[in-house]
Design a protein around this motif. Structure first.
Motif, PDB file in Angstrom:
ATOM      1  N   TYR A 147      47.371  20.989  85.078  1.00  0.00           N
ATOM      2  CA  TYR A 147      47.617  19.816  85.921  1.00  0.00           C
ATOM      3  C   TYR A 147      46.942  18.560  85.373  1.00  0.00           C
ATOM      4  O   TYR A 147      47.451  17.450  85.565  1.00  0.00           O
ATOM      5  CB  TYR A 147      47.199  20.096  87.366  1.00  0.00           C
ATOM      6  N   ARG A 148      45.827  18.719  84.676  1.00  0.00           N
ATOM      7  CA  ARG A 148      45.231  17.560  84.017  1.00  0.00           C
ATOM      8  C   ARG A 148      46.196  16.999  82.975  1.00  0.00           C
ATOM      9  O   ARG A 148      46.407  15.779  82.887  1.00  0.00           O
ATOM     10  CB  ARG A 148      43.931  17.975  83.337  1.00  0.00           C
ATOM     11  N   ALA A 149      46.794  17.883  82.182  1.00  0.00           N
ATOM     12  CA  ALA A 149      47.749  17.437  81.166  1.00  0.00           C
ATOM     13  C   ALA A 149      48.986  16.834  81.809  1.00  0.00           C
ATOM     14  O   ALA A 149      49.522  15.818  81.340  1.00  0.00           O
ATOM     15  CB  ALA A 149      48.129  18.602  80.252  1.00  0.00           C
ATOM     16  N   MET A 150      49.473  17.435  82.889  1.00  0.00           N
ATOM     17  CA  MET A 150      50.640  16.894  83.580  1.00  0.00           C
ATOM     18  C   MET A 150      50.348  15.497  84.139  1.00  0.00           C
ATOM     19  O   MET A 150      51.184  14.599  84.057  1.00  0.00           O
ATOM     20  CB  MET A 150      51.085  17.846  84.692  1.00  0.00           C
ATOM     21  N   TYR A 151      49.170  15.326  84.680  1.00  0.00           N
ATOM     22  CA  TYR A 151      48.766  14.007  85.167  1.00  0.00           C
ATOM     23  C   TYR A 151      48.713  12.997  84.024  1.00  0.00           C
ATOM     24  O   TYR A 151      49.189  11.860  84.151  1.00  0.00           O
ATOM     25  CB  TYR A 151      47.404  14.119  85.846  1.00  0.00           C
ATOM     26  N   ASP A 152      48.172  13.423  82.897  1.00  0.00           N
ATOM     27  CA  ASP A 152      48.022  12.524  81.745  1.00  0.00           C
ATOM     28  C   ASP A 152      49.366  12.014  81.231  1.00  0.00           C
ATOM     29  O   ASP A 152      49.441  10.903  80.695  1.00  0.00           O
ATOM     30  CB  ASP A 152      47.273  13.230  80.609  1.00  0.00           C
ATOM     31  N   VAL A 153      50.412  12.828  81.358  1.00  0.00           N
ATOM     32  CA  VAL A 153      51.727  12.403  80.862  1.00  0.00           C
ATOM     33  C   VAL A 153      52.640  11.905  81.980  1.00  0.00           C
ATOM     34  O   VAL A 153      53.833  11.690  81.773  1.00  0.00           O
ATOM     35  CB  VAL A 153      52.423  13.522  80.047  1.00  0.00           C
ATOM     36  N   GLY A 154      52.086  11.729  83.176  1.00  0.00           N
ATOM     37  CA  GLY A 154      52.842  11.115  84.267  1.00  0.00           C
ATOM     38  C   GLY A 154      53.697  12.057  85.087  1.00  0.00           C
ATOM     39  O   GLY A 154      54.621  11.608  85.776  1.00  0.00           O
ATOM     40  N   PRO A 209      43.973  20.355  74.666  1.00  0.00           N
ATOM     41  CA  PRO A 209      44.643  19.430  75.578  1.00  0.00           C
ATOM     42  C   PRO A 209      45.676  18.561  74.865  1.00  0.00           C
ATOM     43  O   PRO A 209      46.741  18.269  75.432  1.00  0.00           O
ATOM     44  CB  PRO A 209      43.491  18.596  76.132  1.00  0.00           C
ATOM     45  N   GLU A 210      45.374  18.172  73.638  1.00  0.00           N
ATOM     46  CA  GLU A 210      46.307  17.337  72.873  1.00  0.00           C
ATOM     47  C   GLU A 210      47.602  18.094  72.574  1.00  0.00           C
ATOM     48  O   GLU A 210      48.693  17.523  72.684  1.00  0.00           O
ATOM     49  CB  GLU A 210      45.665  16.871  71.573  1.00  0.00           C
ATOM     50  N   MET A 211      47.475  19.376  72.196  1.00  0.00           N
ATOM     51  CA  MET A 211      48.661  20.180  71.919  1.00  0.00           C
ATOM     52  C   MET A 211      49.527  20.336  73.166  1.00  0.00           C
ATOM     53  O   MET A 211      50.755  20.242  73.104  1.00  0.00           O
ATOM     54  CB  MET A 211      48.239  21.563  71.395  1.00  0.00           C
ATOM     55  N   LEU A 212      48.876  20.568  74.286  1.00  0.00           N
ATOM     56  CA  LEU A 212      49.610  20.741  75.539  1.00  0.00           C
ATOM     57  C   LEU A 212      50.299  19.449  75.945  1.00  0.00           C
ATOM     58  O   LEU A 212      51.480  19.451  76.328  1.00  0.00           O
ATOM     59  CB  LEU A 212      48.647  21.209  76.628  1.00  0.00           C
ATOM     60  N   ARG A 213      49.576  18.343  75.858  1.00  0.00           N
ATOM     61  CA  ARG A 213      50.175  17.055  76.224  1.00  0.00           C
ATOM     62  C   ARG A 213      51.374  16.729  75.335  1.00  0.00           C
ATOM     63  O   ARG A 213      52.377  16.190  75.811  1.00  0.00           O
ATOM     64  CB  ARG A 213      49.135  15.934  76.122  1.00  0.00           C
ATOM     65  N   GLU A 214      51.290  17.064  74.068  1.00  0.00           N
ATOM     66  CA  GLU A 214      52.398  16.765  73.153  1.00  0.00           C
ATOM     67  C   GLU A 214      53.667  17.516  73.565  1.00  0.00           C
ATOM     68  O   GLU A 214      54.763  16.941  73.590  1.00  0.00           O
ATOM     69  CB  GLU A 214      52.019  17.134  71.721  1.00  0.00           C
ATOM     70  N   VAL A 215      53.520  18.814  73.905  1.00  0.00           N
ATOM     71  CA  VAL A 215      54.694  19.588  74.329  1.00  0.00           C
ATOM     72  C   VAL A 215      55.246  19.028  75.639  1.00  0.00           C
ATOM     73  O   VAL A 215      56.466  18.833  75.786  1.00  0.00           O
ATOM     74  CB  VAL A 215      54.346  21.074  74.488  1.00  0.00           C
ATOM     75  N   LEU A 216      54.357  18.745  76.590  1.00  0.00           N
ATOM     76  CA  LEU A 216      54.819  18.236  77.886  1.00  0.00           C
ATOM     77  C   LEU A 216      55.493  16.876  77.744  1.00  0.00           C
ATOM     78  O   LEU A 216      56.511  16.606  78.387  1.00  0.00           O
ATOM     79  CB  LEU A 216      53.647  18.144  78.859  1.00  0.00           C
ATOM     80  N   TRP A 217      54.918  16.029  76.900  1.00  0.00           N
ATOM     81  CA  TRP A 217      55.495  14.687  76.696  1.00  0.00           C
ATOM     82  C   TRP A 217      56.898  14.775  76.086  1.00  0.00           C
ATOM     83  O   TRP A 217      57.830  14.113  76.531  1.00  0.00           O
ATOM     84  CB  TRP A 217      54.574  13.873  75.806  1.00  0.00           C
ATOM     85  N   THR A 218      57.033  15.634  75.061  1.00  0.00           N
ATOM     86  CA  THR A 218      58.332  15.789  74.408  1.00  0.00           C
ATOM     87  C   THR A 218      59.360  16.361  75.381  1.00  0.00           C
ATOM     88  O   THR A 218      60.511  15.898  75.440  1.00  0.00           O
ATOM     89  CB  THR A 218      58.200  16.713  73.179  1.00  0.00           C
ATOM     90  N   ALA A 219      58.955  17.364  76.153  1.00  0.00           N
ATOM     91  CA  ALA A 219      59.876  17.953  77.115  1.00  0.00           C
ATOM     92  C   ALA A 219      60.250  16.963  78.207  1.00  0.00           C
ATOM     93  O   ALA A 219      61.417  16.887  78.626  1.00  0.00           O
ATOM     94  CB  ALA A 219      59.244  19.194  77.737  1.00  0.00           C
ATOM     95  N   ALA A 220      59.286  16.159  78.657  1.00  0.00           N
ATOM     96  CA  ALA A 220      59.569  15.173  79.688  1.00  0.00           C
ATOM     97  C   ALA A 220      60.554  14.119  79.185  1.00  0.00           C
ATOM     98  O   ALA A 220      61.479  13.723  79.903  1.00  0.00           O
ATOM     99  CB  ALA A 220      58.269  14.506  80.140  1.00  0.00           C
ATOM    100  N   GLU A 221      60.356  13.679  77.954  1.00  0.00           N
ATOM    101  CA  GLU A 221      61.303  12.707  77.370  1.00  0.00           C
ATOM    102  C   GLU A 221      62.699  13.319  77.279  1.00  0.00           C
ATOM    103  O   GLU A 221      63.699  12.652  77.594  1.00  0.00           O
ATOM    104  CB  GLU A 221      60.818  12.283  75.990  1.00  0.00           C
ATOM    105  N   THR A 222      62.774  14.579  76.832  1.00  0.00           N
ATOM    106  CA  THR A 222      64.064  15.254  76.717  1.00  0.00           C
ATOM    107  C   THR A 222      64.746  15.358  78.079  1.00  0.00           C
ATOM    108  O   THR A 222      65.978  15.258  78.185  1.00  0.00           O
ATOM    109  CB  THR A 222      63.860  16.658  76.115  1.00  0.00           C
ATOM    110  N   ALA A 223      63.938  15.555  79.119  1.00  0.00           N
ATOM    111  CA  ALA A 223      64.474  15.678  80.475  1.00  0.00           C
ATOM    112  C   ALA A 223      64.790  14.336  81.119  1.00  0.00           C
ATOM    113  O   ALA A 223      65.254  14.279  82.257  1.00  0.00           O
ATOM    114  CB  ALA A 223      63.487  16.453  81.356  1.00  0.00           C
ATOM    115  N   GLY A 224      64.506  13.247  80.400  1.00  0.00           N
ATOM    116  CA  GLY A 224      64.758  11.917  80.937  1.00  0.00           C
ATOM    117  C   GLY A 224      63.644  11.391  81.807  1.00  0.00           C
ATOM    118  O   GLY A 224      63.857  10.502  82.625  1.00  0.00           O
ATOM    119  N   LEU A 225      62.415  11.933  81.602  1.00  0.00           N
ATOM    120  CA  LEU A 225      61.276  11.538  82.422  1.00  0.00           C
ATOM    121  C   LEU A 225      60.263  10.719  81.632  1.00  0.00           C
ATOM    122  O   LEU A 225      59.097  10.666  82.005  1.00  0.00           O
ATOM    123  CB  LEU A 225      60.565  12.788  82.989  1.00  0.00           C
TER     124      LEU A 225
END
Length: 233
Positions: free
Chosen positions: A87-94, A215-231
């Motif tokens: 959830y910290r990583a999810m918060y960091d990427v919005g 944390p950086e690795m996790l944020r990178e995956v979440l950020w890429t997936a969020a962009e792909t999802a239109g978020l």
């Protein structure tokens, strides 16, 4: 039935499931005996349903609830160290309204993302059996079917979740490549034209404490997936 009412009904059904005797016995024993630090808690002690909006374009798939995390609080990845990292990583990427997830009533909201798992009961030693995974699969299949109108990306945490998710996506109607793609951190697989699957090491203490997943690795995956999802933020 629309996705909102359908997922609400699904969550109620999941929470009442007693299909796996070993898991039922374990989750209820943990809820009775508790951990000393949580002696004043009334444990949830039941299967833990998914969490997040019914029109989410992004899905995060874990493994199973933790005995003193989701099994205590009644919400996915809530009240344990794995959830602290996620959830910290999810918060960091919005993707989340706050960086912590401690109880069901703590005010946390997820933005465009739902969190679930292929096994909804806390298993002994965090290890569901293949039979328990397969027994629980219809819940995940139904969740995917209800999310299908909006779902555009999914992040799967760990090899167990990956192995459980691929047949569930196939049963829910997405074309899964043959042979089935192997799990890897950073794996990216297209399931037809409308869904992209991402692999990520699990947010377990073993992985985060040893630095296998940072944390950086996790944020990178979440950020890429969020962009792909239109978020994209």
């Amino acid at each position: 039935m629309n996705s909102r009412s359908g997922l609400a009904e699904l969550d109620r059904c999941v929470a009442g499931c007693r299909a796996c005797p070993r898991l039922v016995a374990w989750r209820e024993e943990v809820a009775r005996t508790k951990r000393g630090a949580f002696a004043d808690w009334t444990y949830w002690g039941r299967p833990v349903p998914g969490f997040g909006p019914p029109d989410a374009p992004l899905l995060i798939i874990g493994l199973a609830p933790a005995a003193h995390g989701g099994n205590r609080t009644g919400r996915m990845f809530t009240g344990d160290r794995s959830g602290d990292v996620l959830y910290r990583a999810m918060y960091d990427v919005g993707l989340a309204s706050q960086p912590t997830s401690v109880s069901e009533g703590d005010g946390l909201e997820l933005y465009g993302v739902r969190v679930t798992s292929p096994v909804h009961c806390a298993p002994p030693d965090n290890k569901p059996t293949p039979g328990e995974r397969d027994t629980c699969r219809p819940w995940l299949v139904r969740e995917l079917e209800l999310l299908r109108p909006t779902l555009r990306a999914a992040v799967v945490l760990g090899a167990f979740g990956w192995q459980a998710a691929l047949p569930a996506f196939a049963e829910a109607g997405w074309p899964v490549p043959r042979p089935r793609p192997a799990f890897a951190h950073g794996a990216r697989v297209s399931l037809g034209d409308d869904l992209t699957l991402f692999g990520c090491f699990h947010v377990s203490q073993r992985n985060t404490f040893t630095g296998k997943l940072t944390p950086e690795m996790l944020r990178e995956v979440l950020w890429t997936a969020a962009e792909t999802a239109g978020l994209g933020k």
